[in-house]
Scaffold this motif. Structure first.
Motif, mmCIF file in Angstrom:
data_model
loop_
_atom_site.group_PDB
_atom_site.id
_atom_site.type_symbol
_atom_site.label_atom_id
_atom_site.label_comp_id
_atom_site.label_asym_id
_atom_site.label_seq_id
_atom_site.Cartn_x
_atom_site.Cartn_y
_atom_site.Cartn_z
ATOM 1 N N ALA A 89 0.828 -1.215 0.000
ATOM 2 C CA ALA A 89 0.000 0.000 0.000
ATOM 3 C C ALA A 89 0.858 1.259 0.000
ATOM 4 C CB ALA A 89 -0.938 -0.003 1.205
ATOM 5 N N SER A 90 1.965 1.214 0.712
ATOM 6 C CA SER A 90 2.807 2.393 0.828
ATOM 7 C C SER A 90 3.459 2.759 -0.508
ATOM 8 C CB SER A 90 3.871 2.123 1.898
ATOM 9 O OG SER A 90 4.723 3.206 2.041
ATOM 10 N N VAL A 91 4.081 1.792 -1.134
ATOM 11 C CA VAL A 91 4.791 2.102 -2.383
ATOM 12 C C VAL A 91 3.800 2.405 -3.511
ATOM 13 C CG1 VAL A 91 5.080 -0.262 -3.258
ATOM 14 C CG2 VAL A 91 6.829 1.465 -3.713
ATOM 15 N N LEU A 92 2.607 1.810 -3.467
ATOM 16 C CA LEU A 92 1.613 2.108 -4.506
ATOM 17 C C LEU A 92 1.132 3.553 -4.423
ATOM 18 C CD1 LEU A 92 -0.667 -1.080 -4.743
ATOM 19 C CD2 LEU A 92 1.265 -0.414 -6.194
ATOM 20 N N GLN A 93 1.281 4.202 -3.256
ATOM 21 C CA GLN A 93 0.923 5.626 -3.212
ATOM 22 C C GLN A 93 2.134 6.520 -3.458
ATOM 23 O OE1 GLN A 93 -0.385 7.624 0.291
ATOM 24 N NE2 GLN A 93 -0.135 5.896 1.639
ATOM 25 N N GLY A 94 3.255 5.934 -3.857
ATOM 26 C CA GLY A 94 4.407 6.736 -4.280
ATOM 27 C C GLY A 94 5.477 6.936 -3.227
ATOM 28 N N LEU A 487 11.848 8.091 -7.490
ATOM 29 C CA LEU A 487 10.999 8.962 -8.309
ATOM 30 C C LEU A 487 9.549 8.504 -8.289
ATOM 31 C CD1 LEU A 487 13.240 8.974 -11.524
ATOM 32 C CD2 LEU A 487 12.986 10.916 -9.943
ATOM 33 N N VAL A 488 8.653 9.457 -8.576
ATOM 34 C CA VAL A 488 7.248 9.130 -8.826
ATOM 35 C C VAL A 488 6.840 9.822 -10.123
ATOM 36 C CG1 VAL A 488 4.875 9.234 -7.966
ATOM 37 C CG2 VAL A 488 6.758 9.085 -6.347
ATOM 38 N N VAL A 489 6.102 9.113 -10.960
ATOM 39 C CA VAL A 489 5.483 9.716 -12.140
ATOM 40 C C VAL A 489 3.969 9.623 -11.931
ATOM 41 C CG1 VAL A 489 5.228 9.596 -14.650
ATOM 42 C CG2 VAL A 489 7.415 8.953 -13.579
ATOM 43 N N PHE A 490 3.310 10.784 -11.838
ATOM 44 C CA PHE A 490 1.867 10.746 -11.575
ATOM 45 C C PHE A 490 1.109 11.704 -12.483
ATOM 46 C CE2 PHE A 490 1.299 14.704 -9.164
ATOM 47 C CZ PHE A 490 2.563 14.952 -8.617
ATOM 48 N N PRO A 508 -4.522 3.799 -4.783
ATOM 49 C CA PRO A 508 -4.982 5.053 -5.384
ATOM 50 C C PRO A 508 -5.027 4.946 -6.904
ATOM 51 C CG PRO A 508 -2.661 5.199 -4.864
ATOM 52 C CD PRO A 508 -3.125 3.862 -4.350
ATOM 53 N N THR A 509 -5.512 5.991 -7.529
ATOM 54 C CA THR A 509 -5.441 6.094 -8.981
ATOM 55 C C THR A 509 -4.507 7.247 -9.338
ATOM 56 O OG1 THR A 509 -6.759 6.244 -10.986
ATOM 57 C CG2 THR A 509 -7.464 7.617 -9.162
ATOM 58 N N GLY A 510 -3.864 7.153 -10.502
ATOM 59 C CA GLY A 510 -3.057 8.263 -10.991
ATOM 60 C C GLY A 510 -1.591 8.226 -10.605
ATOM 61 N N ILE A 511 -1.184 7.257 -9.759
ATOM 62 C CA ILE A 511 0.247 7.078 -9.453
ATOM 63 C C ILE A 511 0.744 6.007 -10.420
ATOM 64 C CG2 ILE A 511 1.956 6.423 -7.703
ATOM 65 C CD1 ILE A 511 0.573 8.889 -6.752
ATOM 66 N N ASP A 512 1.372 6.437 -11.526
ATOM 67 C CA ASP A 512 1.647 5.513 -12.626
ATOM 68 C C ASP A 512 2.913 4.701 -12.422
ATOM 69 O OD1 ASP A 512 -0.600 6.512 -13.908
ATOM 70 O OD2 ASP A 512 0.543 8.117 -14.861
ATOM 71 N N VAL A 513 3.996 5.420 -12.083
ATOM 72 C CA VAL A 513 5.309 4.769 -11.998
ATOM 73 C C VAL A 513 5.983 5.209 -10.712
ATOM 74 C CG1 VAL A 513 7.623 4.614 -13.040
ATOM 75 C CG2 VAL A 513 5.594 4.656 -14.511
ATOM 76 N N ARG A 523 4.643 -0.018 -11.900
ATOM 77 C CA ARG A 523 4.405 0.397 -13.293
ATOM 78 C C ARG A 523 2.917 0.244 -13.571
ATOM 79 N NH1 ARG A 523 7.563 -2.973 -15.702
ATOM 80 N NH2 ARG A 523 9.390 -1.697 -16.082
ATOM 81 N N ASP A 524 2.300 1.255 -14.168
ATOM 82 C CA ASP A 524 0.850 1.262 -14.407
ATOM 83 C C ASP A 524 0.071 0.974 -13.121
ATOM 84 O OD1 ASP A 524 1.354 1.726 -17.123
ATOM 85 O OD2 ASP A 524 1.525 -0.427 -17.518
ATOM 86 N N GLY A 525 0.591 1.498 -12.014
ATOM 87 C CA GLY A 525 -0.126 1.353 -10.752
ATOM 88 C C GLY A 525 -0.027 -0.019 -10.115
ATOM 89 N N GLU A 526 0.806 -0.913 -10.672
ATOM 90 C CA GLU A 526 0.954 -2.262 -10.108
ATOM 91 C C GLU A 526 2.406 -2.497 -9.715
ATOM 92 O OE1 GLU A 526 -1.473 -4.552 -9.931
ATOM 93 O OE2 GLU A 526 -3.030 -3.791 -11.291
ATOM 94 N N GLU A 527 2.613 -3.273 -8.658
ATOM 95 C CA GLU A 527 3.975 -3.649 -8.285
ATOM 96 C C GLU A 527 4.632 -4.452 -9.402
ATOM 97 O OE1 GLU A 527 5.202 -4.389 -3.839
ATOM 98 O OE2 GLU A 527 3.598 -5.741 -4.453
ATOM 99 N N THR A 528 5.937 -4.206 -9.623
ATOM 100 C CA THR A 528 6.669 -4.987 -10.628
ATOM 101 C C THR A 528 7.304 -6.224 -10.028
ATOM 102 O OG1 THR A 528 8.726 -3.806 -10.187
ATOM 103 C CG2 THR A 528 7.264 -2.882 -11.890
ATOM 104 N N GLY A 529 7.448 -6.252 -8.720
ATOM 105 C CA GLY A 529 8.161 -7.354 -8.063
ATOM 106 C C GLY A 529 9.610 -7.017 -7.759
ATOM 107 N N ALA A 530 10.124 -5.906 -8.279
ATOM 108 C CA ALA A 530 11.500 -5.505 -7.956
ATOM 109 C C ALA A 530 11.576 -5.115 -6.481
ATOM 110 C CB ALA A 530 11.919 -4.333 -8.832
#
Ligand SMILES: [Zn+2]
Length: 538
Positions: A89-94, A487-490, A508-513, A523-530
């Motif tokens: 949840a934390s990283v998904l909000q940037g 970085l955050v791309v939103f 959330p919505t709108g936090i892309d990368v 990436r695209d609002g989903e964890e990459t696993g990195a």
């Protein structure tokens, strides 16, 4: 110019300093940043990944200056079904750096002979076996064994330190005990802990007088690290509590950071009209004082913290024993009705109808309902309902307290020295406060875009550069050549929190990368696993 691992092209660069955004590309190589004029980088030539950021903001990764995430990644699979949702949840909000160890509570330090008892209490408090550590180095080593997406820094919690030397007892520290506390604090700060935190409403921290905290804050001052405090009262006596914090800062020489500043409860609503000018005047005199805030009118804490301090004397076992005694319950009922000098008394300032159950693992049917409502259904007194629930849950129940008004939240958010901290309490089960999943997008969506309370650049500065400067996160919180690649791309037109009190972990919505340590973790609002995150020694 070639050889970037990652190139973020075409975005509006909001660099974390508060300066106006400008078009720029950002290159990442070996975990470090390079700022490029638009189109300066070659379209090919060794760049492993190009992210198209047209229409997006590119900002430093957010720094969550106030979390209680000390143990969540250590739970591993024992975190249960919600474990992964809690961690991500934390990283998904940037958020690329979390600062835990807040409110006087953490997983270190302690004398070796106290560790087994404290491990048992931590297992209950964190909802699983998270361990307890002699010092920051031990804590960091435990975390280093669990791969994580973002970075973690930790304060030294005074309540844990106190319990780690004296045990959970209601008495002043003896001089030799205070010397031991100072030595343990000094060792952890030398190893890289970020500062000293207190939670002066919570036992056992609340058993300490001002002088004890001054002595400890002086140790933090010697390290150039801040004194971070959950004030002794955030309700009817919030101004006196702020003055105590100011006194501690002045006498110790430590910079002051007021955690989740609020003036809660009906007797204190509107009091930010006095606390904020007081802080501003101190800053004008040259005092180093800042604060943080979460963008909600409800708080969250332990149900046991609704009881008078003596009820918790001796720890959870002693508390549940007292709750089993009808005479002791009556004493608690009277204390809440009449107040106790020096005790915040949330229920007396609000009422059981403002307290709802967030997490009670063995009583999911109680979650989401207020204590007043549960009492009405049962035809029982609210104190008895709370007491029975605490006994049945071995003392560990989380609550949500609807205690603030929007005007105060907005005033604190708008103050130019306020940074953003979720105060998230990620533990398995129940319905935690949505702030753990929603805080940063909520500031950007609701308070920047919808209400215009803050400029975008100001809000980003509060989430990044201001926070990094306060907590000594060198090379983070800003986008410039050579800075760490967090970085955050939103999307400034879409960013919004979706987490609610009924669906508290909705991303959330709108936090892309999100990029941490030079790797794309979202990436695209989903964890990459990195999992490039690390524990930061400051
Ligand atoms: Zn707190």
């Amino acid at each position: 110019m070639t050889g970037f691992d990652l190139l973020i092209r075409g975005g509006l660069l909001v660099d974390g300093t508060g300066r106006p955004g400008r078009p720029a590309d950002v290159g990442v190589a070996a975990g470090r940043l390079t700022v490029l004029a638009p189109g300066e980088a070659p379209r090919t030539g060794g760049t492993a990944e190009v992210i198209d950021a047209r229409g997006r903001v590119v900002s430093p990764g957010f720094v969550d200056v106030h979390t209680h995430s000390d143990g969540v990644t250590l739970l591993g699979p024992s975190g249960g079904g919600s474990g992964r949702a809690l961690v991500r949840a934390s990283v998904l909000q940037g958020v690329t750096t979390e600062i835990c160890g807040n409110c006087g509570s953490g997983l270190f330090p302690a004398l070796p002979e106290r560790l087994p008892a404290m491990r048992a209490e931590a297992r209950i408090a964190f909802g699983g076996d998270v361990g307890m550590y002699a010092d920051f180095a031990g804590f960091a080593a435990a975390h280093a064994r669990v791969p994580r997406a973002n970075h973690l820094a930790s304060l030294v919690g005074h309540g844990t330190l106190r319990a780690g030397v004296l045990g959970p007892v209601d008495r002043p520290a003896r001089p030799d005990e205070l010397r031991t506390m100072c030595a343990l604090l000094d060792a952890s700060l030398s190893q890289g802990a970020a500062g000293l935190s207190t939670g002066l409403i919570y036992t056992p921290g609340s058993y300490a007088g001002t002088d004890e905290v001054v002595a400890l804050a002086a140790v933090a001052a010697r390290h150039g690290k801040p004194y971070v405090t959950h004030l002794r009262d955030e309700m009817s006596r919030v101004e006196e509590a702020l003055e105590e914090a100011i006194e501690i800062s002045r006498r110790s020489g430590a910079a002051l950071h007021v955690s989740h500043h609020k003036t809660a409860g009906r007797y204190a609503w509107g009091r930010t009209e006095r606390t904020l000018p007081r802080i501003a005047a101190l800053r004008a005199e040259g005092m180093d004082v800042t604060c943080d805030v979460y963008p909600y009118t409800a708080g969250s804490t332990a149900l046991a913290a609704m009881l008078p301090p003596w009820a918790n004397d001796g720890g959870l076992g002693a508390l549940t024993a007292r709750l089993g005694d009808p005479a002791e319950r009556d004493r608690m009922r009277r204390a809440i009705a009449e107040g106790v000098p020096g005790w915040e008394n949330t229920v007396g300032n609000g009422g059981w109808d403002r307290i709802s159950v967030a997490c009670a693992p063995r009583h999911p049917q109680a979650e989401g309902r207020t204590i007043a409502d549960l009492a009405a259904s049962a035809g029982a007194d609210p104190l008895d309902v709370a007491a029975d629930l605490l006994v049945a849950e071995a003392g560990e129940v989380t609550i949500i307290s609807h205690s603030m008004v929007e005007e105060d939240v907005r005033r604190v958010l708008a103050a130019p020295y306020t940074m953003i901290g979720s105060d998230g309490v990620p533990k398995p089960g129940g319905r935690p406060h949505p702030r753990w999943a929603g805080t940063f997008p909520r500031v950007l969506g609701r308070y920047v875009r919808e209400l215009g309370l803050l400029r975008l650049e100001e809000a980003v500065h509060k989430m990044t550069g201001m926070a990094a400067a306060r907590f000594g996160l060198t090379g983070r919180g800003v986008i410039r050549d050579g800075a760490h690649a967090d970085l955050v791309v939103f999307d400034p037109a879409a960013v919004a929190d979706l987490a609610t009190f009924t669906e508290p972990l909705l991303p959330p919505t709108g936090i892309d990368v999100v990029v941490a340590g030079g790797q794309v973790v979202v990436r695209d609002g989903e964890e990459t696993g990195a999992r490039p995150g690390s524990v930061l020694a400051l």
